[in-house]
Structure formats: C-alpha cells, structure tokens
Design a protein around this motif. Structure first.
Motif, PDB file in Angstrom:
ATOM      1  N   ALA A  35       5.039  -1.313   4.179  1.00 29.64           N
ATOM      2  CA  ALA A  35       3.738  -1.418   5.466  1.00 29.64           C
ATOM      3  C   ALA A  35       2.743  -0.443   4.734  1.00 29.64           C
ATOM      4  O   ALA A  35       1.437  -0.434   4.970  1.00 29.64           O
ATOM      5  CB  ALA A  35       4.211  -0.974   6.633  1.00 29.64           C
ATOM      6  N   VAL A  36       3.101   0.636   3.975  1.00 30.02           N
ATOM      7  CA  VAL A  36       2.307   1.753   3.065  1.00 30.02           C
ATOM      8  C   VAL A  36       1.298   0.818   2.549  1.00 30.02           C
ATOM      9  O   VAL A  36      -0.042   1.310   2.798  1.00 30.02           O
ATOM     10  CB  VAL A  36       3.231   2.612   2.175  1.00 30.02           C
ATOM     11  N   SER A  37       1.522   0.036   1.511  1.00 27.74           N
ATOM     12  CA  SER A  37       0.396  -0.679   0.885  1.00 27.74           C
ATOM     13  C   SER A  37      -0.419  -1.439   1.557  1.00 27.74           C
ATOM     14  O   SER A  37      -1.513  -1.689   1.450  1.00 27.74           O
ATOM     15  CB  SER A  37       1.303  -1.294  -0.271  1.00 27.74           C
ATOM     16  N   ALA A  38       0.536  -2.133   2.476  1.00 22.64           N
ATOM     17  CA  ALA A  38      -0.280  -3.145   3.437  1.00 22.64           C
ATOM     18  C   ALA A  38      -1.504  -2.521   4.255  1.00 22.64           C
ATOM     19  O   ALA A  38      -2.538  -3.055   4.289  1.00 22.64           O
ATOM     20  CB  ALA A  38       0.648  -3.707   4.518  1.00 22.64           C
ATOM     21  N   ILE A  39      -1.171  -1.249   4.650  1.00 26.33           N
ATOM     22  CA  ILE A  39      -2.396  -0.403   5.299  1.00 26.33           C
ATOM     23  C   ILE A  39      -3.503  -0.104   4.557  1.00 26.33           C
ATOM     24  O   ILE A  39      -4.786  -0.391   4.864  1.00 26.33           O
ATOM     25  CB  ILE A  39      -1.723   1.117   5.792  1.00 26.33           C
ATOM     26  N   PHE A  40      -3.267   0.209   3.292  1.00 22.11           N
ATOM     27  CA  PHE A  40      -4.437   0.345   2.259  1.00 22.11           C
ATOM     28  C   PHE A  40      -5.153  -0.878   1.944  1.00 22.11           C
ATOM     29  O   PHE A  40      -6.441  -0.911   1.942  1.00 22.11           O
ATOM     30  CB  PHE A  40      -3.928   0.899   1.177  1.00 22.11           C
ATOM     31  N   ARG A  41      -4.389  -1.788   1.762  1.00 19.84           N
ATOM     32  CA  ARG A  41      -4.993  -3.442   1.689  1.00 19.84           C
ATOM     33  C   ARG A  41      -5.771  -3.766   2.672  1.00 19.84           C
ATOM     34  O   ARG A  41      -6.768  -4.390   2.567  1.00 19.84           O
ATOM     35  CB  ARG A  41      -4.031  -4.288   1.140  1.00 19.84           C
ATOM     36  N   ALA A  42      -5.620  -3.246   3.924  1.00 18.19           N
ATOM     37  CA  ALA A  42      -6.476  -3.672   4.929  1.00 18.19           C
ATOM     38  C   ALA A  42      -7.570  -2.909   5.102  1.00 18.19           C
ATOM     39  O   ALA A  42      -8.420  -3.165   6.092  1.00 18.19           O
ATOM     40  CB  ALA A  42      -5.677  -3.281   6.343  1.00 18.19           C
ATOM     41  N   GLY A  43      -7.904  -2.018   4.109  1.00 13.45           N
ATOM     42  CA  GLY A  43      -9.138  -1.076   4.060  1.00 13.45           C
ATOM     43  C   GLY A  43      -9.295   0.230   4.941  1.00 13.45           C
ATOM     44  O   GLY A  43     -10.349   0.759   5.006  1.00 13.45           O
ATOM     45  N   VAL A  44      -7.854   0.871   5.163  1.00  8.49           N
ATOM     46  CA  VAL A  44      -7.828   2.006   5.854  1.00  8.49           C
ATOM     47  C   VAL A  44      -7.417   3.068   4.768  1.00  8.49           C
ATOM     48  O   VAL A  44      -6.175   2.917   4.272  1.00  8.49           O
ATOM     49  CB  VAL A  44      -6.991   1.907   7.204  1.00  8.49           C
ATOM     50  N   VAL A  45      -7.785   4.121   4.831  1.00  9.24           N
ATOM     51  CA  VAL A  45      -7.167   5.346   4.128  1.00  9.24           C
ATOM     52  C   VAL A  45      -6.879   6.464   5.048  1.00  9.24           C
ATOM     53  O   VAL A  45      -7.796   7.161   5.351  1.00  9.24           O
ATOM     54  CB  VAL A  45      -8.523   5.898   2.930  1.00  9.24           C
ATOM     55  N   PRO A  46      -5.691   6.663   5.274  1.00  9.93           N
ATOM     56  CA  PRO A  46      -5.168   7.521   6.272  1.00  9.93           C
ATOM     57  C   PRO A  46      -5.361   8.906   5.611  1.00  9.93           C
ATOM     58  O   PRO A  46      -5.532   8.953   4.402  1.00  9.93           O
ATOM     59  CB  PRO A  46      -3.685   7.219   6.414  1.00  9.93           C
ATOM     60  N   SER A  47      -5.541  10.020   6.618  1.00  6.85           N
ATOM     61  CA  SER A  47      -5.485  11.257   5.938  1.00  6.85           C
ATOM     62  C   SER A  47      -4.201  11.861   5.760  1.00  6.85           C
ATOM     63  O   SER A  47      -3.840  12.687   5.102  1.00  6.85           O
ATOM     64  CB  SER A  47      -6.209  12.274   7.132  1.00  6.85           C
ATOM     65  N   ALA A  48      -3.105  11.029   6.357  1.00  6.88           N
ATOM     66  CA  ALA A  48      -1.518  11.322   5.835  1.00  6.88           C
ATOM     67  C   ALA A  48      -0.934  10.382   6.407  1.00  6.88           C
ATOM     68  O   ALA A  48      -1.178   9.203   7.158  1.00  6.88           O
ATOM     69  CB  ALA A  48      -1.292  12.717   6.759  1.00  6.88           C
ATOM     70  N   LEU A  49       0.053   9.825   5.448  1.00  7.09           N
ATOM     71  CA  LEU A  49       0.947   8.808   5.511  1.00  7.09           C
ATOM     72  C   LEU A  49       2.491   9.128   5.202  1.00  7.09           C
ATOM     73  O   LEU A  49       2.468   9.065   3.815  1.00  7.09           O
ATOM     74  CB  LEU A  49       0.316   7.484   4.908  1.00  7.09           C
ATOM     75  N   GLU A  50       3.081   9.676   6.115  1.00  8.90           N
ATOM     76  CA  GLU A  50       4.553   9.978   5.503  1.00  8.90           C
ATOM     77  C   GLU A  50       5.751   9.000   6.188  1.00  8.90           C
ATOM     78  O   GLU A  50       5.751   8.569   7.165  1.00  8.90           O
ATOM     79  CB  GLU A  50       4.541  11.500   6.381  1.00  8.90           C
TER      80      GLU A  50
END
Length: 465
Positions: free
Chosen positions: A237-252
């Motif tokens: 899911a980590v990579s999928a979130i970025f591919r969706a166009g969102v850059v979180p300020s934290a992803l732990e």
C-alpha cells in the motif's frame, strides 16, 4: 591506554580540572550509547565549552597521536560514539546553545548539544518549522543528527538532516577550524565540504556550530491509523499511495509484534488491535488548507480500501494524535525492554518493501531468529530488530551474523543499502563490502587520510577491519 601526567596536565589546562575526568564511573558512563550492550570506556573524559577549547584538545591528541572520539547524547544505534580504542572521550555537552534564530532568512545557528526537540519547539514558537524528527528527538542532539545524517518520520515529505544543513563550523583532526560553506540556499563554490561532513560520523571533523535552514510552519494535519490483515499488503500500500498522487508528511509501518510489545510497555495507550491484524500504517498529511488535507486523506482511504484492512482510525484530537505518535516512537524502547536484540537499519526503494519484509522473515527462519520490523515505510527505511529470545548464546554469536549478512545482501540486491539513518559506525562496518567495491572503500579511506593523516579522530569506525 594510560596517559602520562604531562598530557593530563595539558588537557586540564585547556578546560580546567573540573571538566577532566579519569574515574571509572564517569568513563563507563561515557563509554556506551544505545547500541546493544557495548561498553568501551575512554581513558579520559573531557568537556570543553567552546570551539577554541575543542581545537586545543584536538591539537594535543593529534600531536601525541592519541585516539579521540567525539561523544554526543549517546542515543546512537551504530556505535559511532564508542571509544573502542580508548583515548580521549570528547563530550560536547557544554556546547548547548541556540545562538540565533533568523526569522528574516528562515535560518537558525546552533551548537551541537542542542536537543533536537528543544530546537523544533523554539523555532515553532516563531512560526517556523525544522522538519527532521528522529524517534529519539527528545534526547538526541543536533550535532549527532548531522554526524549521522539522521532522518525521522517526516523525511518522506521533507527530507533528512542533510537537506537542512547550510554551513558548519568544524574543528579538523589537526586542530584547525574552518567553516565548510556559506549561509546561503545555493552554493556552487568549490567542493561541497558541508555535505561531506554530514553523515561522516565524527571521522573527518568535530562539528561545533551548525547553520540550518527552516520552513514556514504548517497549521494543520490529519493522522490516521490503518490496520492490515497482511503485513505484505501494508508494504504494498505504501507505493500505491504515492502512485495515487499523494505525498504524506509521514508514513510509518509497524508489524504486529511491534505494536503488541509497545502497548504492553507504554501505559495509557488506548489502541485496540483485532487478533487477525498483522500490521499497521500510521499516515499523516499536513498543510495549511484543511479542505485539501481532507481530500488527500480521502484519496489515501480509497487506496488502502483496495487491500484487506480493518476499520481505519482517524485521530480526532491532539491527545489522540499524540498517543498514536507516542506508540510509534516507543517501539524501539519496547523491543529493547523485551529481549536482547540487534537492530539493523535497512533501506530500499519503497516499491521493494514487500520483497524485503518477506526475505527478512525467510532468512530469520533459516537461521532460527525472530525479527520485529517497523520503520519509515514512506521512504523505504525498515528497521529490523533481531530478537535473541530463547536462542542459545552460541547460535546468537555464530548464526545471527550470517543472517544479518544475508539480510544486507538481499537489501543491496533490491537496490537498497545498509543504513538509511543510523549510520555504519562500529557495528555495521564489516558489512560494507556488500554495498561497496574495493575501489569505493579505498577512495573513502584515502579521503579519511587527507583529513586525518594520523588517524586520531574516531578511529575504528565505518571501514572494515
């Protein structure tokens, strides 16, 4: 290593007799950090108060060819501050001032012993933001952060310590004092000595002043805890979130054992974890416009709902947010309190995280050890805690190093490397051949010799035996 009276007298004249220590209790106190159970007491401990005193001490060490180890807050996890060749333990604790906060240019000048959280809070009071936030931010020092190029949870969006260092005052191993750069955002003037010093682990120079850039402070954030029924899917899911166009300020990322042990270790955490849940992602977005943050949070929710997850927890209050962050930041302590352990600091391109996690578990089964994994999944940085548990002492000494080597070989095969933020120091140096060729290592050793021809400054670190 014994010091003759003449050398002790020279050192005492520099700092005063109240700041030179030879008793075994003080030496033991400064002879360990948070790296496993290692203790390497220096022969003497000395506590200068300014750059001039540091330079004078270094000159004595260089002239007499005495090993000198810079000692910070001793929160490190790679043994970088251990005096493995005894000699002088140089504690920088008295260099602890925030010298200036420049609100016009968004810069701050600090001494190395300023606690990271103290700095972050001081600039926040002026509406400014210093992003790097290692889990030990309440006790670690800025100087150590620079020496190890520390990261933290918010590195995924904002970068690591090196991205905020503009200029450094450094005492070289000869005792000479230089500024490495300029207090400017751009600098194409000569070699970049500033970035060479960042992450050099106290082997090339002693940092005595630091110029950091700051950002305007964001006013809002949204924090969510996402439970996954499969740890591998949490990694996917980590990579999928970025591919969706969102850059979180934290992803732990935290796997099940990490959460369970932390909930047992820290009182007052009200987080219920269903039996089938195997991992969590703690995800934050931040900014100045709540409507944009909610839209990003909804997009993240749409991504994670494609996987097998339980109900997502949105932190509604500051107390709830603080509790979730306390849980994440307490994982290392919880693991340490549970068992003898070794912590490795792997980092890979984030899309490779599922392969890394699967491989670590396979290697652990092969060599008979349990591992607890957690870390900064958003930038591919996975901390691997290898647990001794019921392993025999013999297997702990012989089999675990083989397993660690295979973990690092796997990491490098996935285009990763040995450390994302803890550094190499003493405990990882004999794995450097996995990440670097002989040409690489010889080049780095020649650079060390240029700065430190007598090899007095933090010897025995980084380079393989």
């Amino acid at each position: 290593m014994e010091f003759n009276s003449d050398i002790l007298r020279q050192l005492s004249q520099i700092v005063g007799e109240d700041y030179l220590f030879t008793d075994i209790a003080t030496r033991n106190h400064y002879g360990h950090d948070e790296t496993e159970d290692y203790v390497f007491p220096p022969s003497v401990v000395i506590k200068p108060v300014n750059t001039a005193e540091v330079a004078a001490i270094v000159k004595v060490a260089n002239q007499c060819k005495i090993p000198l180890t810079p000692i910070g807050a001793r929160t490190g996890l790679s043994g970088g501050a251990l005096s493995i060749h005894q000699g002088i333990g140089l504690s920088l604790e008295r260099l602890n001032k925030i010298l200036s906060i420049d609100e016009n240019n968004l810069q701050v000048i600090v001494e190395p012993a300023v606690i990271t959280q103290v700095l972050r809070e001081a600039v926040a009071e002026k509406g400014l933001f210093y992003p790097p936030d290692p889990s030990s931010q309440g006790s670690c020092w800025i100087g150590g952060n620079v020496a190890e190029n520390a990261g933290g949870a918010r590195a995924v969006k904002y970068g690591v310590t090196k991205d905020y260092v503009l200029n450094l005052e450094v005492v070289l191993p000869t005792g000479d004092v230089i500024w490495t750069g300029a207090n400017t955002l751009k600098n194409s003037t000569g070699y970049n000595l500033t970035q060479l010093m960042v992450g050099s682990e106290g082997t090339l120079g002693i940092i005595t002043k630091i110029v950091l850039k700051l950002l305007p402070k964001n006013n809002f954030n949204v924090l969510m805890l996402v439970p996954f029924y499969k740890a591998s899917q949490a990694c996917e899911a980590v990579s999928a979130i970025f591919r969706a166009g969102v850059v979180p300020s934290a992803l732990e990322f935290m796997e099940r054992d990490a959460i369970d042990w932390t909930l047992q270790f820290v009182e007052g955490l009200n987080v219920h974890v269903k039996e089938a849940v195997q991992a969590h992602l703690l995800i934050e977005v931040d900014g100045n416009y709540p409507e944009i943050l909610m839209a990003e949070a909804e997009k993240i929710l749409g991504v994670v709902e494609q996987f097998e997850i339980d109900e997502v927890l949105f932190a509604d209050t500051e107390d709830q947010k603080n509790a979730l962050w306390k849980m994440r930041r307490s994982v290392a302590e919880a693991v340490k309190s549970n068992s003898i352990y070794k912590e490795e600091d792997t980092v890979v391109p984030r899309y490779e995280l599922p392969k890394l996690l699967e491989g670590i578990k396979t290697i652990g089964a092969k060599y008979g050890f349990q591992s607890v994994c957690y870390g900064h999944a958003g930038d591919g940085n996975l901390h691997v805690n290898i647990i001794k548990g019921a392993m025999s002492d013999a297997n702990w000494q012989t089999e675990v190093p083989k397993g660690i080597r295979e973990i690092f070989e796997l990491t490098v095969s996935l285009k990763g490397t040995l450390s994302g933020e803890h550094g190499i120091g003493f405990v990882q140096k004999n794995y450097m051949d996995i990440a670097f060729t002989k040409v690489h290592l010889e080049l780095m050793e020649r650079m060390k010799h240029v700065f430190d021809p007598n090899n007095v400054l933090n010897p025995g670190k980084i380079f393989p035996d």
